[in-house]
Design an enzyme around this catalytic site. Structure first.
Site, mmCIF file in Angstrom:
data_model
loop_
_atom_site.group_PDB
_atom_site.id
_atom_site.type_symbol
_atom_site.label_atom_id
_atom_site.label_comp_id
_atom_site.label_asym_id
_atom_site.label_seq_id
_atom_site.Cartn_x
_atom_site.Cartn_y
_atom_site.Cartn_z
ATOM 1 C CE LYS A 165 -0.548 -0.308 5.076
ATOM 2 N NZ LYS A 165 -1.421 -0.676 6.245
ATOM 3 C CE1 TYR B 276 10.741 32.502 1.364
ATOM 4 C CE2 TYR B 276 11.235 29.720 1.411
ATOM 5 C CZ TYR B 276 10.774 30.876 0.815
ATOM 6 O OH TYR B 276 10.242 30.861 -0.614
HETATM 7 C C1 LIG Z 1 -0.536 -1.409 6.954
HETATM 8 C C2 LIG Z 1 -1.012 -2.725 7.438
HETATM 9 C C3 LIG Z 1 -0.303 -3.845 7.397
HETATM 10 C C4 LIG Z 1 1.092 -3.824 7.330
HETATM 11 O O1 LIG Z 1 1.768 -3.187 8.710
HETATM 12 P P1 LIG Z 1 3.250 -3.120 8.855
HETATM 13 O O2 LIG Z 1 3.431 -2.823 10.232
HETATM 14 O O3 LIG Z 1 3.925 -2.363 7.896
HETATM 15 O O4 LIG Z 1 3.904 -4.614 8.591
HETATM 16 C C5 LIG Z 1 -0.794 -5.186 7.660
HETATM 17 N N1 LIG Z 1 -2.249 -5.284 8.304
HETATM 18 C C6 LIG Z 1 -3.008 -4.226 7.997
HETATM 19 C C7 LIG Z 1 -4.460 -4.507 8.345
HETATM 20 C C8 LIG Z 1 -2.553 -2.943 7.617
HETATM 21 O O5 LIG Z 1 -3.293 -1.703 7.644
#
Ligand SMILES: *Cc1c(COP(=O)(O)O)cnc(C)c1O
Length: 379
Positions: free
Chosen positions: A39, A265
């Site tokens: 993601k 700035y």
């Molecule tokens: C983002 C997410 C993960 C991955 O989490 P990490 O801590 O980066 O491994 C796993 N499961 C769900 C439901 C998530 O939202």
């Protein structure tokens, strides 16, 4: 123009990523497989190159946050399972179906609304075991029963998410165990009632680091796959993972400040003695936290640590290179990564800004091209 000619870029070491995937897979129960969480553009590493490489390495499942991310992977030719972890509006059911994606059922209402679209859907049920974000309450057997009776929903898996598994404090670990008990309790109840839970999963990265291997079908790894911790803290297990991302930018100008002159700035930097400043072409619009110069942020130049000074700009930042006289325009500055014997880790930068690497990396902007086949720019 090759990316390395540009002002700033992300270098992604796909071999490191493949190594991390193999290491994580080897840390799981036999029979439990790695689901790669890609993601947010693979936490800033580039979802398409990452997923393609992992698929070539034998990874069979991917997790994304939303429908659009799933479609983008399919359009790029990814063939493995793709689970959408977040909510998708039920009206989008035909797209979930057309792109052969798997939808998470966020709660009972979501499941009913998805089923009512009249499109056969592959779904995983999210169970709420105490995080109170998404999921059907794990103890709500009536809701589970109803979801299994709905038309159009092909329930291929059941999962939950741990919200305290990054902590080794006794109280937090006790909560994690409560979550595990609720999860396996619900899975057992389903089996006892002739309802097939399918592919079950509960561990994310910290569940892998801090729990014994779990008797599940998948383990969903995000941040660990990219070879970094969310923050510096001890973990129950040590896994030989290595960071896959380096962040570099060009020096575009070097200038001399006379005593008493200011820079940037608000003239937030003031030269008490004569100072040499390098202008580096990366800024907060590229995803760097704007507070970094005030939080002891540094860059590496010619294998030396140089402090960021003044206020970070949208597209540039200032670095004090008084002690590194050879710095010149065109040189490559390292914001995250190694240069010579020096290293700046994503954990260092995130920690300085009071956040976690997940946020830092996932915000690295689309203005930073991703280079996967660079030769060393440094030295
Ligand atoms: C983002 C997410 C993960 C991955 O989490 P990490 O801590 O980066 O491994 C796993 N499961 C769900 C439901 C998530 O939202």
């Amino acid at each position: 123009m090759r990316e390395e000619a540009s002002r700033a870029w992300r270098e992604v070491d796909l071999n490191a990523l493949a190594h991390n995937a193999r290491t994580l897979q080897a840390a799981l129960c036999s029979g439990c497989r790695l689901m790669a969480v890609v993601k947010a553009d693979a936490y800033g590493h580039g979802a398409i190159p990452v997923a393609r490489r992992l698929e070539a390495e034998g990874v069979k499942a991917f997790a994304v946050a939303c429908l659009e991310e799933g479609i983008a992977l399919r359009q790029a030719g990814v063939r493995g399972k793709i689970l959408i972890l977040g909510y998708t509006p039920p009206e989008m059911a035909s797209l979930i179906y057309r792109w052969k994606l798997i939808q998470t059922v966020a709660d009972e209402d979501h499941g009913r609304a998805l089923a009512a679209q009249g499109v056969p859907l592959s779904v995983h049920l999210a169970l709420d075991t105490g995080m109170h974000r998404l999921g059907i309450p794990a103890k709500d057997h009536k809701a589970l029963q109803h979801l299994y009776e709905l038309p159009n929903l092909n329930i291929e898996g059941v999962f939950s998410h741990l919200c305290m598994s990054d902590s080794l404090e006794a109280e937090d670990m006790a909560f994690t165990h409560t979550q595990l008990e609720r999860f396996y309790g619900a899975v057992q109840w389903l089996r006892a009632h002739g309802l097939d839970p399918g592919e079950v999963h509960i561990q994310a990265s910290y569940g892998i680091w801090n729990l014994p291997p779990q008797p599940c079908f998948w383990a969903r790894a995000g941040i660990a796959l990219y070879g970094v911790f969310s923050k510096d803290a001890t973990t129950g297990r040590t896994l030989a993972l290595g960071p896959a991302l380096s962040l570099r930018a060009r020096v575009v100008s070097v200038r001399t400040l006379l005593p008493g002159e200011g820079a940037g700035y608000g003239l937030a930097f003031r030269a008490e003695q004569m100072r040499k400043l390098a202008v580096v072409s990366i800024g907060y619009a590229d995803g760097l936290p704007r507070c970094l110069p005030q939080q002891k942020g540094e860059v590496l130049l010619h294998a030396a640590r140089c402090p960021m000074v003044g206020r970070m700009c949208m597209d540039q930042l200032l670095v004090d290179v008084t002690d590194v006289p050879c710095v010149k325009p065109g040189d490559v500055a390292t914001i995250i990564g190694t240069d010579g014997g020096q290293v700046i880790r994503a954990e260092d930068v995130a920690g300085q800004c009071g956040t976690i690497t997940n946020e830092l990396l996932s915000r690295l902007g689309h203005r930073l091209p991703i280079v996967t086949d660079w030769k060393s720019h440094v030295g």
